[in-house]
Design a protein around this motif. Structure first.
Motif, PDB file in Angstrom:
ATOM      1  N   GLU A 128       0.813  -1.217   0.000  1.00 50.74           N
ATOM      2  CA  GLU A 128       0.000   0.000   0.000  1.00 50.74           C
ATOM      3  C   GLU A 128       0.849   1.271   0.000  1.00 50.74           C
ATOM      4  O   GLU A 128       0.299   2.361  -0.090  1.00 50.74           O
ATOM      5  N   TYR A 179      -5.973   6.146   5.701  1.00 51.81           N
ATOM      6  CA  TYR A 179      -5.664   5.209   4.626  1.00 51.81           C
ATOM      7  C   TYR A 179      -5.659   3.776   5.143  1.00 51.81           C
ATOM      8  O   TYR A 179      -6.182   2.875   4.508  1.00 51.81           O
ATOM      9  N   ILE A 182      -5.356  12.667   0.627  1.00 50.02           N
ATOM     10  CA  ILE A 182      -4.215  11.895   1.096  1.00 50.02           C
ATOM     11  C   ILE A 182      -3.041  12.148   0.153  1.00 50.02           C
ATOM     12  O   ILE A 182      -3.198  12.088  -1.056  1.00 50.02           O
TER      13      ILE A 182
END
Length: 186
Positions: free
Chosen positions: A115, A127, A171
């Motif tokens: 990720e 996240y 993000i």
């Protein structure tokens, strides 16, 4: 003749955590992961090997190596943990966030490779929550066959919040374009 000047920065004590399901075919995957992390940590001159922790079993196992790794973190013997993916680190998003928060308070960062998340980033919590929910839903979908559970479970996780309205979060990850996530609660 050039002189090598020693680094004044202290080396990070880096560990890796691996977890696989039981099965004969999985043993080679676990060995490959251990070799990968051993090589990666050894190749970085700013890192010192703090251990490779590896568990096998299903989601109900006690994960003794994970617990051993957490004890070493609490003893101040680990600065950074490398993990292949969020789903290997914790059983669900809640457990993941709780553990990451504890580690952050101890000064330990976790890097989830798949990720591209580093928990030293203050925006990593959102996240991790979203990716953890997706990973859990994917895992349940695989366990129960292709019956559409993934979409339903993820939708339930997001919409089960008591807040209503629209929530928006941007993000930013190093080397990647920023992402904006919009969640509408009705």
């Amino acid at each position: 003749m050039t002189k090598t000047i020693p680094s004044t920065r202290p080396q990070l004590r880096v560990a890796a955590y691996c977890r696989i399901a039981n099965g004969e075919d999985q043993a080679s995957i676990l060995e490959a992961q251990k070799a990968h992390y051993t090589e990666r940590i050894s190749a970085n001159p700013d890192w010192i090997m703090a251990g490779i922790f590896a568990d096998t079993g299903d989601c109900r196992s006690k994960r003794p190596e994970f617990q051993k790794m957490l004890r070493k973190c609490r003893q101040g013997k680990i600065d950074l943990i490398l993990v292949k993916t969020i789903s290997r680190f914790a059983r669900n998003a809640s457990d993941c966030l709780k553990t990451v928060q504890e580690l952050r308070e101890l000064g330990v960062a976790v890097v989830f490779e798949k990720e591209a998340v580093n928990t030293s980033d203050p925006d990593s919590g959102l996240y991790i929550s979203i990716m953890g929910a997706i990973a859990r839903a994917e895992s349940e979908s695989i366990s129960h066959g292709p019956c559409g559970i993934c979409t339903c479970r993820f939708h339930h996780v997001i919409t089960s919040s008591p807040r209503k309205g629209t929530w928006k979060k941007t993000i930013r990850f190093p080397g990647r374009p920023e992402k904006t996530i919009i969640v509408r609660m009705e």
